[in-house]
Design an enzyme around this catalytic site. Structure first.
Site, PDB file in Angstrom:
ATOM      1  N   SER A 112       0.798  -1.223   0.000  1.00  0.00           N
ATOM      2  CA  SER A 112       0.000   0.000   0.000  1.00  0.00           C
ATOM      3  C   SER A 112       0.836   1.282   0.000  1.00  0.00           C
ATOM      4  O   SER A 112       1.659   1.489  -0.884  1.00  0.00           O
ATOM      5  CB  SER A 112      -0.933  -0.079   1.205  1.00  0.00           C
ATOM      6  OG  SER A 112      -1.808   0.994   1.246  1.00  0.00           O
ATOM      7  N   THR A 157       0.462  -1.737  12.322  1.00  0.00           N
ATOM      8  CA  THR A 157       1.316  -2.019  11.165  1.00  0.00           C
ATOM      9  C   THR A 157       2.785  -1.669  11.381  1.00  0.00           C
ATOM     10  O   THR A 157       3.630  -2.026  10.571  1.00  0.00           O
ATOM     11  CB  THR A 157       0.848  -1.218   9.932  1.00  0.00           C
ATOM     12  OG1 THR A 157       1.000   0.172  10.228  1.00  0.00           O
ATOM     13  CG2 THR A 157      -0.591  -1.499   9.591  1.00  0.00           C
ATOM     14  N   ASN A 187      -7.913   8.896   6.591  1.00  0.00           N
ATOM     15  CA  ASN A 187      -6.811   8.771   5.636  1.00  0.00           C
ATOM     16  C   ASN A 187      -7.273   8.556   4.187  1.00  0.00           C
ATOM     17  O   ASN A 187      -6.459   8.451   3.286  1.00  0.00           O
ATOM     18  CB  ASN A 187      -5.862   7.644   6.067  1.00  0.00           C
ATOM     19  CG  ASN A 187      -6.548   6.276   6.095  1.00  0.00           C
ATOM     20  OD1 ASN A 187      -7.490   6.022   5.359  1.00  0.00           O
ATOM     21  ND2 ASN A 187      -6.069   5.389   6.944  1.00  0.00           N
ATOM     22  N   ASP A 190      -6.277   2.195  -3.024  1.00  0.00           N
ATOM     23  CA  ASP A 190      -7.485   1.994  -2.223  1.00  0.00           C
ATOM     24  C   ASP A 190      -7.730   3.167  -1.266  1.00  0.00           C
ATOM     25  O   ASP A 190      -8.580   3.077  -0.381  1.00  0.00           O
ATOM     26  CB  ASP A 190      -7.468   0.647  -1.469  1.00  0.00           C
ATOM     27  CG  ASP A 190      -6.381   0.566  -0.432  1.00  0.00           C
ATOM     28  OD1 ASP A 190      -5.523   1.466  -0.366  1.00  0.00           O
ATOM     29  OD2 ASP A 190      -6.381  -0.419   0.340  1.00  0.00           O
TER      30      ASP A 190
HETATM   31  C1  16G Z   1      -3.876  -0.489   7.460  1.00  0.00           C
HETATM   32  C2  16G Z   1      -5.360  -0.490   7.302  1.00  0.00           C
HETATM   33  C3  16G Z   1      -5.895   0.922   7.377  1.00  0.00           C
HETATM   34  C4  16G Z   1      -5.449   1.563   8.666  1.00  0.00           C
HETATM   35  C5  16G Z   1      -3.966   1.451   8.856  1.00  0.00           C
HETATM   36  C6  16G Z   1      -3.615   1.861  10.262  1.00  0.00           C
HETATM   37  C7  16G Z   1      -6.666  -1.978   5.945  1.00  0.00           C
HETATM   38  C8  16G Z   1      -6.924  -2.479   4.564  1.00  0.00           C
HETATM   39  N1  16G Z   1      -5.730  -1.054   6.034  1.00  0.00           N
HETATM   40  O1  16G Z   1      -3.260   0.187   6.415  1.00  0.00           O
HETATM   41  O2  16G Z   1      -7.276   0.860   7.318  1.00  0.00           O
HETATM   42  O3  16G Z   1      -5.804   2.911   8.692  1.00  0.00           O
HETATM   43  O4  16G Z   1      -3.568   0.119   8.683  1.00  0.00           O
HETATM   44  O5  16G Z   1      -2.272   1.626  10.513  1.00  0.00           O
HETATM   45  O6  16G Z   1      -7.291  -2.389   6.910  1.00  0.00           O
HETATM   46  P1  16G Z   1      -1.704   1.717  11.985  1.00  0.00           P
HETATM   47  O7  16G Z   1      -2.397   0.677  12.824  1.00  0.00           O
HETATM   48  O8  16G Z   1      -0.256   1.497  11.822  1.00  0.00           O
HETATM   49  O9  16G Z   1      -2.015   3.105  12.476  1.00  0.00           O
HETATM   50 ZN    ZN Z   2      -3.631   1.212   0.183  1.00  0.00          ZN
END
Ligand code: 16G
Ligand code: ZN
Length: 544
Positions: A65, A502, A372, A280
């Site tokens: 992404s 993430t 976002n 996306d």
């Molecule tokens: C991922 C999620 C997104 C979320 C982000 C938060 C999906 C497809 N994507 O990219 O929705 O805003 O994580 O990241 O679910 P973080 O937990 O590192 O803040």
């Molecule tokens: Zn994306």
């Protein structure tokens, strides 16, 4: 040799070289690409088992992404184009972490627990983004799929939402559209053409500057434009021909830095948008005649969509309930506007598309967006039927019928499977055109409170635990009281703290009446996190 032994045998080509425990999180598995080979092989295996479990075609998307080009990742798509259910995430985690020799045991475990008939056929649709590492990872996934006797349909480069769309079409016998890339362009462009059949405008101009993050969205938007004809003129920026993926550009860059991406010389009167790396997410932006940069983020897009749909519902005489779903990151002004002015019910859920999507299913028409820029609209089966019936009913006056037909057409313009930058772009342009609005008119609805986001490195981010859709912490002790005390010291002050899903960090969000106050509040909260959750490395530094 039976399928499970073959899975173990083939694993020799994709050995697990990593000691670190991985977990299938909000974004699937995501990390440096060179660590992912065995992960892709094993997700290939799992997508086959999952396909047998669902008795349908599943999907496997290779992308990281908005993350740097050096990263990559993988996510499994379920049969209606939705995310793999949360109850399967633990299987993904388990299968990825076992040693090579224990792959068969891990698979057996899943097969027995879920009572899966392994004699069923399995098909997996595979696609990837433009990262240099994607091709080799696609091969690892294919090896996994084929080792378990599954059929792999490799679509090559697609945006994430295109794969979700195609998987959904495939499993609904074409009811949702044709299960091909062309089917996607055909469905969306036909709806867009119907909704944008000209008429002179005074404020809306069908011209858009589009930052495509140097990602797969650039290739796919170019294809889409061939189907759109001359209805919309797009000036393509960061199309991947020279710059690096997500570098100084893309939706995440623009949202976090609140500034235009490289390659756009922003002038008043220009309407601009940014995709992220796998298309996306989308955010819009413009510059006022006074020279101020203004962002129209996911919250602004959500209110634009909800306002338009709510007007169409009223004019079409349909009694369907419309609701909006946000996360804690939604700007406080947007939540007040939706509740107090639009009088639309609004729900707040934890970060991550799966949570928003799930909650949106509670409404007849559920609009969900993350600030976002990730979001879409869901129409329940009953709502779809009611809209179709109304648009075909005889004896309605023209305005009522017209509104019902418009609703039906907008429904066809929306990719309901997942947030889709291309589809969302076409919906935004349609609404602006029908309302004859420039960005300034759209932006008038409410004024964002200034906000700031920070990240704090700590020894173990899981010590930060949250409740109430991540708006309050329950651990470490005293943190919540400290955050509340700090926020209370600022006009319109609001702050929250959550562990990232993430990245190995704790995230801080703050908003207040001025940018200076939002910055200061974020900093003070950051210090509390650093002190109470065993920060490592540099302490947060005060705003300059
Ligand atoms: C991922 C999620 C997104 C979320 C982000 C938060 C999906 C497809 N994507 O990219 O929705 O805003 O994580 O990241 O679910 P973080 O937990 O590192 O803040
Ligand atoms: Zn994306």
């Amino acid at each position: 040799m039976d399928a499970l032994s073959r899975a173990v045998n083939e694993a020799q080509k994709h050995p697990r070289s990593l000691e670190q425990e991985l977990s299938y999180g909000t974004a699937g598995f995501r990390m440096r690409a060179e660590k992912l080979d065995h992960v892709l092989y094993r997700m290939g295996l799992l997508s086959v088992v999952f396909s047998k479990y669902k008795s349908g075609t599943t999907g496997l998307m290779i992308t990281a992404s908005h993350n740097p080009e050096e990263d990559n990742g993988v996510k499994i798509v379920s049969t209606l184009g939705e995310m793999m259910p949360m109850s399967w995430e633990k299987y993904a985690t388990q299968l990825v972490n076992v040693s090579d020799a224990l792959i068969a045991d891990s698979l057996k475990d899943i097969i027995t627990t879920e009572n899966i008939d392994m004699s069923k056929p399995a098909t997996v649709m595979l696609a990837m983004d433009t990262r240099p590492s994607s091709k080799a990872l696609a091969q690892a996934a294919t090896d996994g799929i084929e080792a378990l006797g599954g059929t792999c349909k490799n679509f090559g480069l697609l945006s994430t939402p295109q794969l979700h769309f195609i998987v959904c079409c495939e499993n609904t016998q074409g009811q949702y559209g044709q299960p091909t890339e062309e089917g996607y362009y055909q469905k969306l462009s036909a709806a867009f053409g119907k909704l944008n059949s000209g008429g002179s405008k005074s404020k809306y101009r069908p011209q858009l500057y589009l930052d495509q993050a140097n990602g797969v969205g650039a290739l796919k938007m170019k294809e889409m434009c061939k189907f759109l004809g001359d209805g919309l003129e797009i000036t393509s920026v960061n199309d991947g021909s020279s710059g690096k993926l997500n570098n100084q550009c893309g939706a995440d860059f623009v949202k976090l830095n609140q500034m235009p991406p490289a390659g756009i010389n922003l002038e008043p009167g220009m309407r601009c948008a940014s995709f992220d790396g796998d298309a996306d997410r989308i955010v819009y932006f413009y510059k006022t005649s006074g020279g101020k940069f203004c962002l129209l983020d996911g919250d602004k897009i959500a209110t634009l969509f909800a306002g338009y749909l709510s007007d169409l519902l009223k004019s079409s005489g349909l009694k369907l309930n419309l609701g909006l779903v946000q996360t804690a990151y939604a700007n406080g002004s947007s939540t007040s506007y939706i509740t107090d002015v639009m009088k639309v019910p609004v729900a707040c859920v934890p970060t991550g598309v799966k949570h928003l999507h799930h909650k949106a299913e509670d409404f007849d028409i559920g609009v969900y967006f993350e600030a976002n820029g990730h979001g879409t609209v869901l129409f329940s089966n009953d709502a779809q039927k009611a809209i179709l019936d109304q648009s075909k009913k005889t004896g309605l006056d023209e305005a009522t019928r017209d509104a019902a037909v418009k609703l039906e057409t907008v429904m066809n313009l929306i990719n309901q499977t997942v947030g889709d930058a291309i589809s969302d772009l076409l919906v935004v342009e349609t609404i602006l055109s029908q309302r004859d609005w420039a960005c300034e008119d759209w932006d008038l609805a409410y004024t964002d409170l200034p906000s700031r986001q920070l990240k704090v490195k700590v020894e173990d981010r899981t010590v930060v635990q949250t409740t109430d859709a991540e708006r309050r912490t329950t651990h470490p002790p005293g943190l919540q009281e400290a955050v509340e005390g700090l926020a209370a010291g600022y006009k319109n002050g609001r702050a929250f703290v959550r562990p990232s899903g993430t990245e190995d960090v704790v995230r801080v969000y703050a908003e207040a009446d001025s940018q200076q106050n939002a910055d200061q509040l974020a900093y003070e909260v950051g210090v509390q996190v650093y002190e109470r959750a065993r920060g490592t490395g540099d302490r947060p530094s005060p705003p300059s």
